[in-house]
Design a protein around this motif. Structure first.
Motif, PDB file in Angstrom:
ATOM      1  N   LEU A  24       0.866  -1.185   0.000  1.00  0.00           N
ATOM      2  CA  LEU A  24       0.000   0.000   0.000  1.00  0.00           C
ATOM      3  C   LEU A  24       0.900   1.232   0.000  1.00  0.00           C
ATOM      4  O   LEU A  24       1.347   1.684   1.063  1.00  0.00           O
ATOM      5  N   PRO A  25       1.198   1.782  -1.146  1.00  0.00           N
ATOM      6  CA  PRO A  25       2.100   2.937  -1.204  1.00  0.00           C
ATOM      7  C   PRO A  25       1.626   4.063  -0.280  1.00  0.00           C
ATOM      8  O   PRO A  25       0.443   4.386  -0.224  1.00  0.00           O
ATOM      9  N   GLY A  26       2.572   4.616   0.451  1.00  0.00           N
ATOM     10  CA  GLY A  26       2.258   5.728   1.340  1.00  0.00           C
ATOM     11  C   GLY A  26       1.640   5.323   2.661  1.00  0.00           C
ATOM     12  O   GLY A  26       1.283   6.182   3.462  1.00  0.00           O
ATOM     13  N   SER A  27       1.525   4.016   2.927  1.00  0.00           N
ATOM     14  CA  SER A  27       0.938   3.590   4.198  1.00  0.00           C
ATOM     15  C   SER A  27       2.015   3.615   5.295  1.00  0.00           C
ATOM     16  O   SER A  27       3.205   3.686   5.024  1.00  0.00           O
ATOM     17  N   TYR A  28       1.544   3.554   6.529  1.00  0.00           N
ATOM     18  CA  TYR A  28       2.421   3.689   7.689  1.00  0.00           C
ATOM     19  C   TYR A  28       1.972   2.698   8.758  1.00  0.00           C
ATOM     20  O   TYR A  28       0.772   2.573   9.019  1.00  0.00           O
ATOM     21  N   VAL A  29       2.915   1.981   9.371  1.00  0.00           N
ATOM     22  CA  VAL A  29       2.591   1.089  10.484  1.00  0.00           C
ATOM     23  C   VAL A  29       2.837   1.845  11.783  1.00  0.00           C
ATOM     24  O   VAL A  29       3.943   2.307  12.045  1.00  0.00           O
ATOM     25  N   TYR A  30       1.778   1.962  12.573  1.00  0.00           N
ATOM     26  CA  TYR A  30       1.851   2.607  13.880  1.00  0.00           C
ATOM     27  C   TYR A  30       1.767   1.513  14.935  1.00  0.00           C
ATOM     28  O   TYR A  30       0.823   0.727  14.945  1.00  0.00           O
ATOM     29  N   ASP A  31       2.733   1.462  15.843  1.00  0.00           N
ATOM     30  CA  ASP A  31       2.779   0.417  16.864  1.00  0.00           C
ATOM     31  C   ASP A  31       2.512   1.000  18.255  1.00  0.00           C
ATOM     32  O   ASP A  31       3.398   1.612  18.856  1.00  0.00           O
ATOM     33  N   PRO A  32       1.304   0.803  18.807  1.00  0.00           N
ATOM     34  CA  PRO A  32       0.981   1.330  20.137  1.00  0.00           C
ATOM     35  C   PRO A  32       1.823   0.740  21.260  1.00  0.00           C
ATOM     36  O   PRO A  32       1.902   1.322  22.335  1.00  0.00           O
ATOM     37  N   GLU A  33       2.445  -0.413  21.002  1.00  0.00           N
ATOM     38  CA  GLU A  33       3.285  -1.013  22.037  1.00  0.00           C
ATOM     39  C   GLU A  33       4.465  -0.124  22.401  1.00  0.00           C
ATOM     40  O   GLU A  33       4.950  -0.177  23.527  1.00  0.00           O
ATOM     41  N   ASN A  34       4.939   0.685  21.465  1.00  0.00           N
ATOM     42  CA  ASN A  34       6.090   1.538  21.758  1.00  0.00           C
ATOM     43  C   ASN A  34       5.818   2.444  22.952  1.00  0.00           C
ATOM     44  O   ASN A  34       6.696   2.644  23.800  1.00  0.00           O
ATOM     45  N   ILE A  35       4.613   2.972  23.033  1.00  0.00           N
ATOM     46  CA  ILE A  35       4.241   3.803  24.187  1.00  0.00           C
ATOM     47  C   ILE A  35       4.152   2.927  25.431  1.00  0.00           C
ATOM     48  O   ILE A  35       4.565   3.318  26.515  1.00  0.00           O
ATOM     49  N   GLY A  36       3.633   1.722  25.244  1.00  0.00           N
ATOM     50  CA  GLY A  36       3.482   0.803  26.366  1.00  0.00           C
ATOM     51  C   GLY A  36       4.803   0.426  27.010  1.00  0.00           C
ATOM     52  O   GLY A  36       4.890   0.285  28.230  1.00  0.00           O
ATOM     53  N   TYR A  37       5.832   0.270  26.202  1.00  0.00           N
ATOM     54  CA  TYR A  37       7.124  -0.093  26.766  1.00  0.00           C
ATOM     55  C   TYR A  37       7.830   1.090  27.411  1.00  0.00           C
ATOM     56  O   TYR A  37       8.712   0.913  28.250  1.00  0.00           O
ATOM     57  N   CYS A  38       7.431   2.282  27.057  1.00  0.00           N
ATOM     58  CA  CYS A  38       8.010   3.489  27.643  1.00  0.00           C
ATOM     59  C   CYS A  38       7.440   3.758  29.041  1.00  0.00           C
ATOM     60  O   CYS A  38       8.175   4.132  29.952  1.00  0.00           O
ATOM     61  N   LEU A  39       6.152   3.570  29.216  1.00  0.00           N
ATOM     62  CA  LEU A  39       5.483   3.966  30.464  1.00  0.00           C
ATOM     63  C   LEU A  39       6.049   3.325  31.731  1.00  0.00           C
ATOM     64  O   LEU A  39       6.335   4.048  32.692  1.00  0.00           O
ATOM     65  N   PRO A  40       6.216   2.012  31.793  1.00  0.00           N
ATOM     66  CA  PRO A  40       6.691   1.419  33.055  1.00  0.00           C
ATOM     67  C   PRO A  40       8.056   1.935  33.504  1.00  0.00           C
ATOM     68  O   PRO A  40       8.366   1.912  34.688  1.00  0.00           O
ATOM     69  N   HIS A  41       8.852   2.403  32.557  1.00  0.00           N
ATOM     70  CA  HIS A  41      10.188   2.901  32.899  1.00  0.00           C
ATOM     71  C   HIS A  41      10.163   4.357  33.359  1.00  0.00           C
ATOM     72  O   HIS A  41      11.196   4.902  33.740  1.00  0.00           O
ATOM     73  N   ASN A  42       8.991   4.960  33.321  1.00  0.00           N
ATOM     74  CA  ASN A  42       8.890   6.384  33.634  1.00  0.00           C
ATOM     75  C   ASN A  42       7.865   6.700  34.702  1.00  0.00           C
ATOM     76  O   ASN A  42       7.426   7.845  34.806  1.00  0.00           O
ATOM     77  N   VAL A  43       7.481   5.689  35.474  1.00  0.00           N
ATOM     78  CA  VAL A  43       6.607   5.920  36.626  1.00  0.00           C
ATOM     79  C   VAL A  43       7.226   5.245  37.843  1.00  0.00           C
ATOM     80  O   VAL A  43       7.942   4.244  37.704  1.00  0.00           O
ATOM     81  N   PRO A  44       6.972   5.769  39.031  1.00  0.00           N
ATOM     82  CA  PRO A  44       7.491   5.123  40.243  1.00  0.00           C
ATOM     83  C   PRO A  44       6.930   3.708  40.377  1.00  0.00           C
ATOM     84  O   PRO A  44       5.790   3.452  39.972  1.00  0.00           O
ATOM     85  N   PRO A  45       7.700   2.791  40.925  1.00  0.00           N
ATOM     86  CA  PRO A  45       7.231   1.413  41.083  1.00  0.00           C
ATOM     87  C   PRO A  45       5.874   1.312  41.793  1.00  0.00           C
ATOM     88  O   PRO A  45       5.085   0.427  41.479  1.00  0.00           O
ATOM     89  N   ALA A  46       5.598   2.210  42.708  1.00  0.00           N
ATOM     90  CA  ALA A  46       4.314   2.165  43.431  1.00  0.00           C
ATOM     91  C   ALA A  46       3.124   2.421  42.513  1.00  0.00           C
ATOM     92  O   ALA A  46       2.002   2.048  42.829  1.00  0.00           O
ATOM     93  N   LEU A  47       3.361   3.050  41.358  1.00  0.00           N
ATOM     94  CA  LEU A  47       2.281   3.339  40.414  1.00  0.00           C
ATOM     95  C   LEU A  47       2.251   2.369  39.240  1.00  0.00           C
ATOM     96  O   LEU A  47       1.441   2.531  38.325  1.00  0.00           O
ATOM     97  N   ALA A  48       3.135   1.360  39.270  1.00  0.00           N
ATOM     98  CA  ALA A  48       3.250   0.431  38.143  1.00  0.00           C
ATOM     99  C   ALA A  48       1.999  -0.425  38.002  1.00  0.00           C
ATOM    100  O   ALA A  48       1.374  -0.816  38.982  1.00  0.00           O
ATOM    101  N   GLU A  49       1.648  -0.694  36.761  1.00  0.00           N
ATOM    102  CA  GLU A  49       0.535  -1.578  36.411  1.00  0.00           C
ATOM    103  C   GLU A  49       1.112  -2.891  35.894  1.00  0.00           C
ATOM    104  O   GLU A  49       2.228  -2.939  35.393  1.00  0.00           O
ATOM    105  N   GLY A  50       0.327  -3.951  35.954  1.00  0.00           N
ATOM    106  CA  GLY A  50       0.778  -5.250  35.472  1.00  0.00           C
ATOM    107  C   GLY A  50       0.816  -5.336  33.953  1.00  0.00           C
ATOM    108  O   GLY A  50       1.617  -6.071  33.384  1.00  0.00           O
TER     109      GLY A  50
END
Length: 194
Positions: A24-50
């Motif tokens: 599909l010319p001009g198409s783009y793959v957007y991966d929501p997991e990239n945000i998911g892998y960023c979040l746990p590393h940027n919140v205090p452990p007490a606020l971590a989700e499973g």
């Protein structure tokens, strides 16, 4: 158009997404997991989700970013992402559907096929993805809307072609050699090792 590829782990979402992008010319793959892998590393452990999807910020950020991209980008956006929680699905995919044309697909495969594919990715029966199979299959059978594409007997290219046809899209001809196709699939797999 946003093409949302849902499905259990091992159903072929990422490979199908990249197969679509190549044709599909001009198409783009957007991966929501990239945000998911960023979040746990940027919140205090007490606020971590499973699970990163349990962070309201994950859903909000992906919604806002996808909305912005879809509003300003002229090509198709392909999103390979497993979402099994109906409330989260509505909050993200449902909200996008109110603002943009979203084609929703569930790449469906039998449990034994999913386990075989996960083993091919070197993920055993006790891996996180394998432990989620039953939960995913239940959700896709009962709760999560989308057109089911049964992928047990489909190649990645066939799954991409079927999704494109159902979305009313015409794919460019795939002129790659068999070795090049295998190389492209391996590259997509390597890029998504976490």
């Amino acid at each position: 158009m946003i093409i949302w590829l849902n499905g259990a782990f091992g159903a072929g979402k990422t490979q199908t997404a990249y197969a679509l992008r190549r044709r599909l010319p001009g198409s783009y793959v957007y991966d929501p997991e990239n945000i998911g892998y960023c979040l746990p590393h940027n919140v205090p452990p007490a606020l971590a989700e499973g699970d990163f999807q349990d962070y309201p910020m994950w859903r909000e950020f992906n919604l806002r970013l996808l909305d912005d991209i879809a509003s300003r980008y002229g090509g198709h956006i392909i999103v390979p992402m497993t979402v099994t929680n109906r409330a989260y699905y509505d909050e993200l995919v449902g909200a996008l559907s109110q603002r943009h044309e979203v084609r929703r697909f569930i790449l469906w495969a039998e449990r034994k096929t999913l386990l075989r594919r996960l083993a091919y990715r070197l993920e055993g029966r006790r891996s996180w993805g394998a432990r989620q199979i039953d939960r995913c299959l239940r959700a896709f059978d009962r709760d999560i809307p989308g057109v089911k594409l049964h992928t047990d007997r489909l190649s990645v290219e066939q799954a991409a072609e079927r999704a494109a046809a159902l979305a009313g899209l015409t794919l460019a001809e795939d002129r790659r050699s068999r070795p090049r196709r295998l190389l492209d699939r391996a590259a997509a797999r390597i890029r998504h090792i976490r």
